[in-house]
Write an enzyme that holds these catalytic residues in place. Sequence first.
Site, PDB file in Angstrom:
ATOM      1  CB  SER A 218      -0.944  -0.066   1.058  1.00 33.09           C
ATOM      2  OG  SER A 218      -0.283   0.591   2.299  1.00 33.09           O
ATOM      3  CE  LYS A 219      -2.824   6.730  -1.451  1.00 29.52           C
ATOM      4  NZ  LYS A 219      -3.413   7.531  -2.361  1.00 29.52           N
ATOM      5  NE  ARG A 220      -2.728   4.174   5.263  1.00 31.68           N
ATOM      6  CZ  ARG A 220      -3.357   4.827   6.514  1.00 31.68           C
ATOM      7  NH1 ARG A 220      -2.913   4.537   7.581  1.00 31.68           N
ATOM      8  NH2 ARG A 220      -4.292   5.285   6.365  1.00 31.68           N
ATOM      9  CE  LYS A 221       3.607  -0.609   6.814  1.00 24.13           C
ATOM     10  NZ  LYS A 221       2.658  -2.045   7.227  1.00 24.13           N
ATOM     11  CG  ASN A 222       7.043  -0.238  -0.839  1.00 24.41           C
ATOM     12  OD1 ASN A 222       8.072   0.031  -0.778  1.00 24.41           O
ATOM     13  ND2 ASN A 222       6.682  -1.544  -0.271  1.00 24.41           N
TER      14      ASN A 222
END
Length: 494
Positions: free
Chosen positions: A253-257
């Site tokens: 997810s864009k929260r991490k990557n």
Amino acid sequence: MTDVRVRVAPSPTGPVHVGTAYQALFDLVLARKHGGQFVLRIEDTDQTRSRREWEEPIFQALRWLGLEWDEGPDVGGPYGPYRQSERLEIYQEHAKQLVNGGHAYPCFCTAERLDALRKEQMQHKERLGYDGHCRDLSAEDVAAKMAEGLSHVIRLKMPGAGTCVVKDHLRGEVELDFAQMDDQVLVKSDGFPTYHLAVVVDDHLMKISHVIRGEEWITSAPKHLVLYEAFGWEPPQYMHLPLLLNPDGSKMSKRKNPTSVEYYRRAGYAPEALLNYLALMAYPPIDGDEEMFSFGQLTEDFDADKINLGGSIFDIEKLDWLNGRYVRERKTPEQLLDDLKAWLLTDDYVGQMLPLLQQRMETLGDFVPQVAFFFARKVAPSAEDLVPKKREAEQVVPMLQTAVWALDGVLDWNKEGVEAALRGVAEYWDWPVRDVTVPLTVALTGQRVGPPLFDSAALLGQDMMRMRILDAMGVLGGLSKKKVTKLEKEWTRR
Ligand code: GLU
């Protein structure tokens, strides 16, 4: 093999996720291997989230990767229209057919009733879901309610008990329990179909032979199979690809990557390297242990039985390594020059930077050093620079997190949108705007001074900007999961 027809069906709700490209890659490989067709369909039936403006970036991102489709909204084809919002009559006719055949029914339950039902089910610790209240209304009741003009949805009659066997080409027979699935809404009260009705009708009418999609859809397959059965149609073959994961095993997810194809383009990755890496997410090395292979080699070698179902960890460091090999081993300096020119060394892009820099230049030599951050994959802000005077790192990190959310909410990514979002952040914290813009300038440029922040962020792009802020948060020690959850609650309640 029968005529192979595959499709990718993105929703125009944001930038293309690498997971969509990964799915499209396997679609295209299967189509090319068997001389079949690859279809692009735009799934825009969610009126609140879909935006026409997102279509072009989707086309561009997939084309940048070389994932060209044979039929689609922009190229046409024999089974169009390929945009679901242009097929509403088709879905309505099919929904009517289901209702007339006794496979579906109008449901007049109000939002209040469904809310109360949910609360009751939670209280009694029962499975949450629709209770079939309108399933057996008499024809007279239905006619009377219709005459009254009551708002309604159309629901599919699910079996409610028994086992559904989903045949998945990669997994064999997957058994799912019908008792866990309530009567699915097929047509919403606005007359638009849900994904479930539209996907089945379209896959059938577009003669799709193989549905390749993410593993998260496997639990929807029983609803689709019930629909195929109700229509008396043959279902396609299913291949649910393993999900892309973050290195910690959670769903990517864009929260991490960074998850958008556009991020990787903008950060300067080679499309063939990204495609190669996406193939490796589910396909083994081709020649012995050679992990570097082209789309052509993959197509030649392709055998669906070789797809592995283990975790597909998307590890950027590994992608960097592979990309580096493409740069060093596969490119001539002439090709690299062409790549640079096609990437960001364009008149258009440099032309947009000049007005931001002109007032800060004495000679031409002042230009490049001041715009280096626009071209850099990452910058290296120092912890000290990120914290404005009289503030603590512990205050700046949560502020940066809210800036990520505020900027994620910007629909039209331009100077005005960025400015409004960041002013909102300053307001939320009751800080002078400077205390927000100083750390963000440092996060963006790696330096304490730079060209105007709002314009620069607009030019850098939404996905790159998000990553720069996340990196800056990391430099300051990051934010625990618990704190993020708490802050998010407060932020959404603001
Ligand atoms: N619109 C769905 C998505 O964006 C498509 C799922 C499917 O391929 O059936 O994920």
